[in-house]
Design a protein around this motif. Structure first.
Motif, PDB file in Angstrom:
ATOM      1  N   GLY A 151       0.789  -1.224   0.000  1.00 45.42           N
ATOM      2  CA  GLY A 151       0.000   0.000   0.000  1.00 45.42           C
ATOM      3  C   GLY A 151       0.818   1.268   0.000  1.00 45.42           C
ATOM      4  N   LYS A 152       2.080   1.198   0.474  1.00 45.61           N
ATOM      5  CA  LYS A 152       2.915   2.402   0.509  1.00 45.61           C
ATOM      6  C   LYS A 152       3.168   2.933  -0.895  1.00 45.61           C
ATOM      7  N   MET A 153       3.177   2.037  -1.876  1.00 48.11           N
ATOM      8  CA  MET A 153       3.435   2.473  -3.248  1.00 48.11           C
ATOM      9  C   MET A 153       2.216   3.153  -3.864  1.00 48.11           C
ATOM     10  N   THR A 154       1.040   2.599  -3.636  1.00 49.63           N
ATOM     11  CA  THR A 154      -0.156   3.203  -4.210  1.00 49.63           C
ATOM     12  C   THR A 154      -0.569   4.474  -3.467  1.00 49.63           C
ATOM     13  N   ASP A 155      -0.032   4.683  -2.265  1.00 47.97           N
ATOM     14  CA  ASP A 155      -0.367   5.878  -1.495  1.00 47.97           C
ATOM     15  C   ASP A 155       0.446   7.106  -1.909  1.00 47.97           C
ATOM     16  N   ILE A 156       1.437   6.936  -2.771  1.00 53.03           N
ATOM     17  CA  ILE A 156       2.264   8.062  -3.207  1.00 53.03           C
ATOM     18  C   ILE A 156       1.404   9.039  -4.004  1.00 53.03           C
ATOM     19  N   ASP A 157       1.414  10.313  -3.607  1.00 49.23           N
ATOM     20  CA  ASP A 157       0.643  11.333  -4.311  1.00 49.23           C
ATOM     21  C   ASP A 157       1.402  11.799  -5.549  1.00 49.23           C
ATOM     22  N   THR A 158       0.727  11.782  -6.686  1.00 47.85           N
ATOM     23  CA  THR A 158       1.319  12.243  -7.943  1.00 47.85           C
ATOM     24  C   THR A 158       0.289  13.059  -8.715  1.00 47.85           C
ATOM     25  N   GLU A 159       0.758  13.775  -9.732  1.00 43.04           N
ATOM     26  CA  GLU A 159      -0.137  14.580 -10.559  1.00 43.04           C
ATOM     27  C   GLU A 159      -1.173  13.700 -11.261  1.00 43.04           C
ATOM     28  N   GLU A 160      -0.740  12.536 -11.760  1.00 42.35           N
ATOM     29  CA  GLU A 160      -1.692  11.648 -12.427  1.00 42.35           C
ATOM     30  C   GLU A 160      -2.796  11.205 -11.479  1.00 42.35           C
TER      31      GLU A 160
END
Length: 220
Positions: A151-160
């Motif tokens: 989940g730590k990877m999908t929780d990263i905030d990005t512009e997309e």
């Protein structure tokens, strides 16, 4: 040994956006990722009972590739085409993590994909009488993957991420069964519901549409 990483995406599109979405994927979006350091390849699938529903599966040399600076930089610099198509996404999910177990070899024309609410013990998955080994006995099934989410990877905030809606990777386990017969893939899907019951979030059978790998790039 470091397990390989994966990025899995589910996305459904409206009829009016279907061709634009597939052109975007195959002419721009997929290549922007496939040729980044650490990416091994990708396949794009369409669901056999709903051509508007897609499944995309990327493979990476290790899970941390999906937290790398080059990948995050791409996610934070969407193209004009991405900005146009991504807000049009329908039902969407995205999951990242590690390939915990792989049984068998190769790929198939069809893949059965199952999201589970619970984890599966890796040792049990590998055991001849375990939770997954029996699926290798289904006629036409060539390989079985147990993928565990991070989940730590999908929780990263990005512009997309700001341009689409939907939960991303809120389940712990993803199962993928590769088959060269559609009926083999469908039998795997049926057995999943019998074996895992209420732990199954959903199951789909998909057929491959397109694939890319770094060694399949254009000649210079």
């Amino acid at each position: 040994m470091i397990n390989k990483g994966f990025l899995a995406i589910w996305c459904e599109m409206a009829d009016d956006d279907l061709q634009d979405y597939r052109n975007w994927l195959t002419q721009e979006h997929i290549a922007d990722r496939t040729f980044l350091p650490g990416f091994l390849g990708v396949r794009l699938f369409t669901r056999v009972d709903n051509e508007n529903a897609h499944f995309i599966l990327y493979s990476t040399s290790e899970p941390n590739v999906l937290q790398s600076k080059p990948y995050i930089e791409v996610l934070n610099n969407p193209s004009p085409w991405t900005k146009r198509i991504m807000p049009r996404f329908g039902a969407f999910d995205r999951a990242t993590g590690a390939e915990a177990v792989k049984l068998g070899n190769g790929f198939g024309s069809f893949v059965t994909v199952c999201r589970l609410k619970t984890a599966i013990n890796n040792a049990d998955a590998k055991h001849p009488e375990g939770a997954l080994s029996q699926y290798q006995q289904i006629d036409g099934v060539v390989s079985t993957r147990l993928l565990t989410l991070d989940g730590k990877m999908t929780d990263i905030d990005t512009e997309e991420k700001t341009m689409r809606i939907g939960n991303e990777g809120t389940f712990p386990t993803l199962l993928c069964f590769e088959a060269f017969y559609r009926n083999g893939a469908e039998l795997a899907a049926q057995n999943l519901h019998e074996d895992f019951g209420s732990d199954v979030i959903d199951t789909g059978v998909y057929q491959v549409l397109y694939g890319e790998a770094p060694h399949e790039g254009p000649s210079v």
